[in-house]
Design a protein around this motif. Structure first.
Motif, mmCIF file in Angstrom:
data_model
loop_
_atom_site.group_PDB
_atom_site.id
_atom_site.type_symbol
_atom_site.label_atom_id
_atom_site.label_comp_id
_atom_site.label_asym_id
_atom_site.label_seq_id
_atom_site.Cartn_x
_atom_site.Cartn_y
_atom_site.Cartn_z
ATOM 1 N N LEU A 61 0.833 -1.211 0.000
ATOM 2 C CA LEU A 61 0.000 0.000 0.000
ATOM 3 C C LEU A 61 0.861 1.251 0.000
ATOM 4 C CD1 LEU A 61 -2.851 -0.935 2.514
ATOM 5 C CD2 LEU A 61 -3.131 -0.363 0.091
ATOM 6 N N SER A 62 1.918 1.238 0.800
ATOM 7 C CA SER A 62 2.819 2.394 0.863
ATOM 8 C C SER A 62 3.443 2.660 -0.504
ATOM 9 C CB SER A 62 3.900 2.139 1.902
ATOM 10 O OG SER A 62 4.840 3.186 1.901
ATOM 11 N N CYS A 63 3.817 1.588 -1.188
ATOM 12 C CA CYS A 63 4.424 1.717 -2.508
ATOM 13 C C CYS A 63 3.456 2.372 -3.486
ATOM 14 C CB CYS A 63 4.845 0.343 -3.008
ATOM 15 S SG CYS A 63 5.621 0.368 -4.634
ATOM 16 N N LEU A 67 3.463 6.412 -5.128
ATOM 17 C CA LEU A 67 3.819 6.303 -6.535
ATOM 18 C C LEU A 67 3.842 7.656 -7.242
ATOM 19 C CD1 LEU A 67 4.547 4.405 -8.812
ATOM 20 C CD2 LEU A 67 2.122 4.033 -9.226
ATOM 21 N N LYS A 68 2.865 8.503 -6.979
ATOM 22 C CA LYS A 68 2.794 9.817 -7.633
ATOM 23 C C LYS A 68 4.048 10.637 -7.310
ATOM 24 C CE LYS A 68 0.743 13.374 -9.713
ATOM 25 N NZ LYS A 68 1.529 14.531 -9.300
ATOM 26 N N LEU A 93 10.985 1.451 -11.210
ATOM 27 C CA LEU A 93 9.568 1.499 -11.554
ATOM 28 C C LEU A 93 9.174 0.350 -12.479
ATOM 29 C CD1 LEU A 93 9.160 5.345 -12.104
ATOM 30 C CD2 LEU A 93 8.102 3.988 -10.288
ATOM 31 N N LYS A 94 10.085 -0.021 -13.359
ATOM 32 C CA LYS A 94 9.807 -1.120 -14.285
ATOM 33 C C LYS A 94 9.568 -2.421 -13.530
ATOM 34 C CE LYS A 94 11.601 -2.847 -18.701
ATOM 35 N NZ LYS A 94 12.766 -2.828 -19.625
ATOM 36 N N ALA A 95 10.218 -2.552 -12.387
ATOM 37 C CA ALA A 95 10.065 -3.765 -11.573
ATOM 38 C C ALA A 95 8.806 -3.732 -10.716
ATOM 39 C CB ALA A 95 11.293 -3.934 -10.685
ATOM 40 N N ASN A 96 8.157 -2.573 -10.658
ATOM 41 C CA ASN A 96 6.950 -2.429 -9.838
ATOM 42 C C ASN A 96 5.734 -2.931 -10.615
ATOM 43 O OD1 ASN A 96 4.792 -1.642 -8.278
ATOM 44 N ND2 ASN A 96 5.613 0.386 -7.815
ATOM 45 N N LYS A 97 5.346 -4.156 -10.356
ATOM 46 C CA LYS A 97 4.261 -4.774 -11.114
ATOM 47 C C LYS A 97 2.891 -4.227 -10.739
ATOM 48 C CE LYS A 97 7.259 -7.415 -13.084
ATOM 49 N NZ LYS A 97 7.691 -7.099 -14.464
ATOM 50 N N LEU A 98 2.829 -3.451 -9.657
ATOM 51 C CA LEU A 98 1.539 -2.913 -9.228
ATOM 52 C C LEU A 98 1.177 -1.599 -9.915
ATOM 53 C CD1 LEU A 98 1.664 -3.581 -5.382
ATOM 54 C CD2 LEU A 98 0.462 -4.878 -7.130
ATOM 55 N N SER A 102 -2.734 1.283 -10.350
ATOM 56 C CA SER A 102 -2.948 2.630 -9.827
ATOM 57 C C SER A 102 -3.600 3.545 -10.853
ATOM 58 C CB SER A 102 -1.615 3.243 -9.390
ATOM 59 O OG SER A 102 -0.922 3.744 -10.518
ATOM 60 N N GLU A 103 -4.098 4.683 -10.357
ATOM 61 C CA GLU A 103 -4.683 5.673 -11.266
ATOM 62 C C GLU A 103 -3.613 6.463 -12.006
ATOM 63 O OE1 GLU A 103 -4.901 7.809 -7.175
ATOM 64 O OE2 GLU A 103 -4.684 5.775 -7.976
ATOM 65 N N HIS A 104 -2.330 6.160 -11.714
ATOM 66 C CA HIS A 104 -1.217 6.864 -12.361
ATOM 67 C C HIS A 104 -0.584 6.041 -13.481
ATOM 68 C CE1 HIS A 104 -1.693 9.614 -9.090
ATOM 69 N NE2 HIS A 104 -1.304 8.724 -8.191
ATOM 70 N N ALA A 105 -1.270 5.003 -13.934
ATOM 71 C CA ALA A 105 -0.711 4.139 -14.970
ATOM 72 C C ALA A 105 -0.443 4.921 -16.267
ATOM 73 C CB ALA A 105 -1.648 2.964 -15.237
ATOM 74 N N ALA A 106 -1.381 5.802 -16.639
ATOM 75 C CA ALA A 106 -1.198 6.595 -17.868
ATOM 76 C C ALA A 106 -0.033 7.576 -17.707
ATOM 77 C CB ALA A 106 -2.481 7.346 -18.198
#
Length: 420
Positions: A61-63, A67-68, A93-98, A102-106
């Motif tokens: 959750l913290s990750c 993220l933003k 960030l590339k290793a962050n599969k989550l 998130s709403e920040h994918a775009a």
């Protein structure tokens, strides 16, 4: 908000069914509702499901929640040209599969495109741009304007500078307050031969970079501004020398070999323009020494050194041929068609094969230059052809070339009038 998405992500990752995950904890129906975020659930259930999936929910959750902040930081690293740190964050960030949850994918995808442009990976950047383009209407106001910025940078990278300017001029700074756009606009205007606007926007960018102590960007911007003022043929060259020497000192203070190579190359060109061919040659050699061999950037300075030696006649024919062979080999390995053509021209010059030189210029070099938008270079070679045909007593071809030059000058005058 994110717990259900995280649970679903890791359940699928370990190829566990909802029944297997919920056995002894809660029903399949309840698991389905948790994953879709349509039901409330106790912290105890979350803890038990996390233990079964062997994840630390608080850490996950913290990750996601941070993220933003991480994405904004990555964007700033790219703007300030901190390439190593930007690459480190890209790998993280590339290793962050989550990220996809998130709403920040775009936002992330747009920054990936921007990152690839800074790395010169044009095709990779274009792939991300195309992915976003189909869903632009779903972007936030900030993201939509960031998309325009990235798209404009893409067009600069493929030498479609008029398109890039048109896009830059639609960006709303109220939603996207990024002053580095001024530098990018200056680059675009320089490439459409509008020195007044190029200098204007570069000056605005420089003010921002000085306020924020972005020294690498200061070097770029002052170098760009210096190129614009050098279009004034009445300018005192001693002032130019002093400014270039100051820029080189700043490069040393920043320990930036890349920037120093760029400044040395441009300094060499200013000497070349003033027919100081030996000095230009020495500066081109200094620039080459700071660049990786067998790269387009090395090739750029190698061509400048070769041209200086040809015109300045300060190398033997054998030494010239060795340079030309080196340039041709690198152009082949880097697939740089323009330089293949130019070094072939240099070979004709070195062997003093005037007729072959101009035939090759007319048949191969000029068509390529005009097709790919190298307007100023084409005009320079057209003048050479005009003098050659005139001297050879071929008035028809001389007239054809003269008409092209006149049309180009008229077009340039109209563009200048529009700018002013």
């Amino acid at each position: 908000m994110y717990e259900g998405k995280i649970i679903r992500f890791y359940r699928r990752k370990v190829k566990m069914t909802q029944d297997e995950l919920g056995r002894g904890i809660c029903s399949v129906t309840h698991i389905s509702k948790i994953e879709r975020g349509i039901t409330e659930y106790s912290p105890e259930i979350t803890k038990l499901l996390s233990q079964r999936l062997q994840i630390d929910m608080e850490k996950e959750l913290s990750c996601l929640l941070n993220l933003k902040t991480k994405l904004d930081y990555w964007h700033e690293l790219m703007i300030s040209q901190n390439r190593k740190a930007a690459t480190d964050v890209h790998i993280e960030l590339k290793a962050n599969k989550l990220l996809e949850l998130s709403e920040h994918a775009a936002y992330y995808t747009l920054l990936v495109a921007n990152y690839y442009l800074t790395q010169g990976s044009i095709e990779k950047a274009k792939k991300r741009i195309d992915n976003i383009e189909s869903s632009v209407d779903l972007l936030s106001a900030y993201e939509a304007n960031l998309f325009k910025h990235v798209l404009a940078l893409y067009y600069i990278s493929v030498d479609e500078h008029t398109k890039s300017i048109d896009i830059f001029n639609t960006i709303d700074y109220k939603f996207y307050p990024n002053p580095s756009i001024y530098y990018d606009l200056a680059v675009a205007y320089q490439n459409v031969h509008s020195p007044v606007l190029a200098y204007h926007y570069a000056e605005k960018a420089l003010n921002h970079f000085k306020k924020t102590n972005q020294f690498l960007r200061i070097i770029d911007t002052e170098n760009l501004m210096l190129i614009q003022v050098e279009s004034d043929k009445y300018r005192n060259f001693d002032d130019t020398i002093e400014q270039y020497e100051n820029l080189l000192k700043l490069c040393d203070l920043c320990n930036s070999i890349e920037k120093k190579a760029m400044v040395l190359h441009n300094f060499a060109y200013e000497h070349f323009r003033r027919q100081n061919y030996e000095t230009a040659g020495e500066l081109y050699k200094e620039s080459m020494a700071l660049k990786d061999k067998d790269t387009p950037l090395y090739l750029l300075s190698l061509e400048g050194y070769t041209r200086s030696a040809l015109i300045g006649e300060f190398l033997s024919q054998d030494a010239l041929i060795a340079l030309i062979d080196e340039g041709s080999a690198i152009a082949d390995s880097c697939d740089q068609t323009l330089y293949k053509l130019i070094f072939n021209l240099h070979r004709y010059s070195a062997f003093q094969q005037e007729d072959d030189y101009h035939e090759y210029l007319f048949d191969s070099v000029l068509p390529y230059l005009k097709l790919h938008g190298y307007t100023l270079t084409a005009q320079t070679y057209d003048r050479d052809l005009f003098n050659y045909y005139t001297g050879k007593g071929n008035p028809d071809l001389a007239l054809e070339v003269a008409e092209r030059l006149i049309n180009a000058e008229c077009s340039k005058s109209l563009e200048t009038a529009d700018v002013l």
